[in-house]
Design an enzyme around this catalytic site. Structure first.
Site, PDB file in Angstrom:
ATOM      1  N   HIS A   1      12.089   3.768   7.327  1.00  8.74           N
ATOM      2  CA  HIS A   1      11.342   4.386   8.433  1.00  8.74           C
ATOM      3  C   HIS A   1      11.558   3.631   9.755  1.00  8.74           C
ATOM      4  O   HIS A   1      10.657   3.526  10.572  1.00  8.74           O
ATOM      5  CB  HIS A   1       9.844   4.444   8.129  1.00  8.74           C
ATOM      6  CG  HIS A   1       9.498   5.283   6.935  1.00  8.74           C
ATOM      7  ND1 HIS A   1       9.152   6.609   7.036  1.00  8.74           N
ATOM      8  CD2 HIS A   1       9.459   4.997   5.623  1.00  8.74           C
ATOM      9  CE1 HIS A   1       8.902   7.088   5.821  1.00  8.74           C
ATOM     10  NE2 HIS A   1       9.086   6.133   4.943  1.00  8.74           N
TER      11      HIS A   1
ATOM     12  N   ASN B   1       3.943  11.434   4.130  1.00  9.86           N
ATOM     13  CA  ASN B   1       5.240  12.040   4.461  1.00  9.86           C
ATOM     14  C   ASN B   1       5.069  13.524   4.765  1.00  9.86           C
ATOM     15  O   ASN B   1       3.988  14.086   4.557  1.00  9.86           O
ATOM     16  CB  ASN B   1       6.199  11.899   3.269  1.00  9.86           C
ATOM     17  CG  ASN B   1       6.854  10.525   3.196  1.00  9.86           C
ATOM     18  OD1 ASN B   1       6.817   9.756   4.151  1.00  9.86           O
ATOM     19  ND2 ASN B   1       7.454  10.233   2.058  1.00  9.86           N
TER      20      ASN B   1
ATOM     21  N   HIS C   1      -0.521   0.326   6.391  1.00 13.76           N
ATOM     22  CA  HIS C   1      -0.640  -0.208   5.033  1.00 13.76           C
ATOM     23  C   HIS C   1      -1.582   0.705   4.230  1.00 13.76           C
ATOM     24  O   HIS C   1      -2.744   0.868   4.614  1.00 13.76           O
ATOM     25  CB  HIS C   1      -1.209  -1.629   5.115  1.00 13.76           C
ATOM     26  CG  HIS C   1      -1.436  -2.273   3.779  1.00 13.76           C
ATOM     27  ND1 HIS C   1      -0.834  -1.846   2.620  1.00 13.76           N
ATOM     28  CD2 HIS C   1      -2.192  -3.340   3.435  1.00 13.76           C
ATOM     29  CE1 HIS C   1      -1.225  -2.608   1.616  1.00 13.76           C
ATOM     30  NE2 HIS C   1      -2.053  -3.519   2.079  1.00 13.76           N
TER      31      HIS C   1
ATOM     32  N   TYR D   1       3.343  -3.456   1.858  1.00 13.33           N
ATOM     33  CA  TYR D   1       3.205  -3.255   3.308  1.00 13.33           C
ATOM     34  C   TYR D   1       2.778  -4.519   4.062  1.00 13.33           C
ATOM     35  O   TYR D   1       3.301  -4.793   5.133  1.00 13.33           O
ATOM     36  CB  TYR D   1       2.283  -2.053   3.594  1.00 13.33           C
ATOM     37  CG  TYR D   1       2.970  -0.742   3.244  1.00 13.33           C
ATOM     38  CD1 TYR D   1       3.242  -0.419   1.918  1.00 13.33           C
ATOM     39  CD2 TYR D   1       3.393   0.140   4.222  1.00 13.33           C
ATOM     40  CE1 TYR D   1       3.900   0.755   1.581  1.00 13.33           C
ATOM     41  CE2 TYR D   1       4.052   1.314   3.898  1.00 13.33           C
ATOM     42  CZ  TYR D   1       4.306   1.620   2.578  1.00 13.33           C
ATOM     43  OH  TYR D   1       4.963   2.774   2.244  1.00 13.33           O
TER      44      TYR D   1
END
Ligand code: HDE
Length: 713
Positions: free
Chosen positions: A74, A147, A338, A361
């Site tokens: 990403h 997503n 996160h 994360y």
């Protein structure tokens, strides 16, 4: 300047960490005014530079360290500020304040992204898009890191590094950038039957969105809601764009990548600047805890979705993006999401993909942002003040007063103290866990094909065609025949015709499909070499086809007006007004950037020339009325550009409006005689031609006619 002499504006900036340079002299980082920013300090005009030039050294040292590691996945993304409003209380299910208090508004920052490409890669890569939201709630930050596709490639976090290594550029030559169409990706996929449902989505047009504003957002995993009484419900999160879900054609995507590789970033930025604030309905699918096992798939399996026919999506909120960041790096790049940033009332499920993410994360922020104090960067700060005994570390910003940094203590009056249960605070669900320590996959995760079938069956004919072509494109780039064979073998378990069609185009012998060598899914019956003949409980789902999301709006659609000197000003102004009144954006395209002189002596200023842009950057075209303009567009200099514009827009099934006296352009283009049968082609002969054009723009594309229109552009 002393603090009490600072203006309110400056005080505000000190507080919120922004800086406005207007009217200010240049200074060093120590606040020292600089009176020469052109020359370094030298020993004589032509002599060597002096080491003591601390101004030069400070400037260059800072520059040398400007880059931070890009996100491992990403990396390419764009973000915006906005608000989230809950329109219908979810208090029945969750005690999270920002969802429970009807009408409550919560500030958010949303970052959209592609997954595979580097930070400088094209926006139009075929890829999943990240849809990550930070809710700055008054109970602390809540991150929903989702997503635009509701399922994922793998079922267990331990496979994530393998998946990403396979899709990223190959390690020996770093080729290809931002593309899954290569050997290593498909090698991995061919050996991972669990990825087949996601592959259907990734090969569909969902992976080449028209804009970030026209994508759905999904939490993907099943999460849990916990209410005031401690009652648990499973929940799936959805965001549905008010503009509908739309995509471009693959041919367009590849061309946009050349003409404007920032297409999505620019679109989001400009829409917000123009006041066309992107909006989504927020929805939830709620499943009582006791219904956990009532589905023909496992709720913990992230390769499965919950069909809306089985559990409807209840729309309960609105997400609106209304402010562009002031500084890309400080905000969009430094934001740190996160899935473990939770608030009371929301909890994780035991989805093994989600569980692994909970480690990843924070770990990644340590190397990306370089310090455990990344939560102090303004974009990451909670609006709830932070009180704890953590201290020190690189770049610590907070100045905690006093001697005490431990708990329990008496020297600090016991503060900061543990919150009393009645005052809120996070509590995990008291879930009974009773199992063997085991490194294995649940049998309930074993069906990899039924929902892949469900997705494929739910697509309209043009969507299926696009999906087939995407598979053909991708697999044609695979150089190792055995990989292509294995993938086709997998497709055969989803749809025999799809597999046969792809096989033919990628040189796979279909007879091999009867004995899928190496492509036998783990759950296949060893005697028949077939996967369990399972069909999804829901055979086809309307919500899975973008066709069913078209909305009656042309808001923020970009419409190119092609014109030249002699254009009919009255027609242009009338149509422009109508379109703009409905929120569309009109951009003028001419032979050059010189002002266009209209028939009445007025002039129009082009934003683009025929050579600086292309039809792929527009949603629809208007060939502006006027014989002289039309003749000028067909002169030897402009004709190739004009005709290419029209032909390409036609090929991509966009609405095209031929204004009065533009018949010669119509005749010279591929549109030719088709105009009467085609709802997307409007001419001034049509009754209420302006309205017909508006209707055609709102329908996005006439994909059904694509096969007929497959003329070379
Ligand atoms: Fe991520 N993912 N991910 N992911 N992910 C990251 O975190 C990871 C997964 C998603 O705009 C990284 O800060 C693992 C699923 C988004 O800043 C990293 C696994 C979904 C973003 C990471 C997954 C996502 C990330 C890289 C498998 C959809 C961008 C930089 C267990 C539900 C957020 C960073 C932004 C980013 C790890 C799988 C969504 C490395 C280990 C599934 C939208 O921590």
């Amino acid at each position: 300047m002393k603090k009490d002499e600072l203006s309110d504006d400056k005080l505000e900036q000190l507080k919120d960490h922004t800086t406005d340079n207007s009217g200010e002299a240049l200074t060093t980082n120590q606040g020292l005014k600089i009176n020469n920013n052109q020359d370094s300090l030298k020993s004589g005009e032509r002599g060597p530079s002096l080491l003591e030039d601390f101004i030069l050294r400070e400037k260059i040292t800072h520059f040398d360290h400007e880059r931070i590691p890009e996100r491992i996945v990403h990396a390419r993304g764009s973000g915006a500020h906005g608000t989230f409003k809950i329109n219908k209380s979810l208090a029945k299910y969750t005690k999270a304040n920002f969802l429970a208090e009807e009408g409550k508004e919560t500030p958010v920052f949303v970052r959209f992204s592609t997954v595979a490409g580097s930070a400088g890669s094209t926006d139009l890569a075929r890829d999943v898009r990240g849809f990550a939201i930070k809710f700055y709630t008054d109970e602390g930050n809540y991150d929903l890191v989702g997503n635009n596709i509701p399922v994922f490639f793998i079922q267990d976090a331990i496979k994530f590094p393998d998946l990403i290594h396979a899709v990223k550029p190959e390690p020996d030559n770093q080729i290809p950038q931002a593309a899954s169409a290569h050997d290593t990706f498909w090698d991995f996929i061919s050996l991972m039957p669990e990825s087949m449902h996601m592959i259907m989505w990734a090969m569909s047009d969902r992976a080449i969105p028209r804009s970030y504003r026209m994508m759905e957002g999904f939490g993907v995993h099943t999460f849990k809601f916990i209410n005031d009484e401690g009652k648990v419900h499973f929940v799936k999160f959805h965001f549905k764009p008010k503009l509908g879900v739309h995509s471009v054609a693959w041919d367009e995507a590849t061309k946009i990548s050349g003409k404007d590789s920032d297409f999505h970033r620019r679109d989001l930025w400009e829409a917000i600047e123009n006041g066309a604030f992107p909006e989504w309905d927020f929805g939830v699918q709620i499943i009582p805890e006791e219904d956990e096992h009532k589905f023909d798939f496992d709720l913990l399996d992230p390769t499965k979705l919950v069909p809306e026919e089985e559990v409807p999506v209840e729309l309960v909120g609105t997400l609106t993006l209304n402010r562009n960041p002031d500084n890309f790096f400080a905000e969009t790049e430094q934001i740190a999401f996160h899935p473990g940033h939770l608030v009371p009332g929301i909890d994780f499920s035991n989805d093994p993909l989600l569980q692994g993410r909970l480690f990843s994360y924070t770990d990644t922020q340590l190397s990306r942002l370089g310090s455990p104090n990344f939560h102090e960067i303004p974009i990451n700060r909670s609006i709830n003040t932070v009180h704890n005994n953590q201290r020190d570390g690189h770049m610590r910003q907070q100045i905690v007063k006093g001697k005490v940094s431990y708990e329990p203590n008496t020297m600090g009056g016991g503060c900061p103290f543990q919150a009393m249960m009645k005052d809120g605070g996070f509590t995990s669900q008291e879930e009974r866990i009773d199992g063997k320590k085991i490194r294995a996959r649940s049998q309930s995760f074993v069906d990899h094909y039924s929902q892949a079938k469900l997705f494929y069956n739910s697509q309209s004919a043009p969507e299926q065609k696009h999906l087939q072509n995407a598979l053909i494109f991708e697999l044609s780039k695979v150089t190792i025949p055995a990989i292509r064979e294995r993938v086709v073998g997998q497709l055969a378990f989803i749809n025999k015709d799809l597999a046969a069609l792809v096989a033919k185009k990628v040189g796979v012998d279909v007879t091999k499909l009867k004995q899928p060598n190496g492509s036998i899914p783990a759950d296949a019956d060893p005697k028949t070499l077939q996967s369990p003949e399972r069909e999804p409980a829901t055979k086809s789902s309307d919500a899975l086809s973008m066709k069913n999301t078209v909305k009656d709006t042309i808001e923020s659609r970009v419409i190119g007006f092609i014109m030249e000197d002699g254009v009919n000003a009255a027609d242009v102004n009338a149509l422009k007004n109508k379109l703009e009144k409905r929120g569309a954006v009109v951009q003028i395209i001419a032979g050059s950037l010189a002002p266009v002189t209209a028939d009445d002596g007025s002039s129009f200023t082009p934003k683009h020339s025929l050579t600086s842009t292309a039809s792929v950057c527009f949603d629809a075209l208007y060939l502006a009325s006027g014989k002289k303009s039309s003749d000028n567009l067909l002169n030897s200099e402009n004709k190739p550009g004009t005709i290419l514009f029209v032909n390409e827009a036609y090929k991509h099934c966009k609405a095209i409006y031929f204004g009065r006296e533009t018949d010669e352009i119509l005749k010279a283009s591929n549109v030719g005689s088709k105009k009467h049968e085609d709802p997307a082609i409007v001419t001034s002969e049509n009754k209420n031609s302006d309205d017909s054009f508006i209707k055609a723009v709102a329908s996005h594309r006439v994909w059904e006619l694509e096969m007929e229109r497959n003329n070379p552009a």
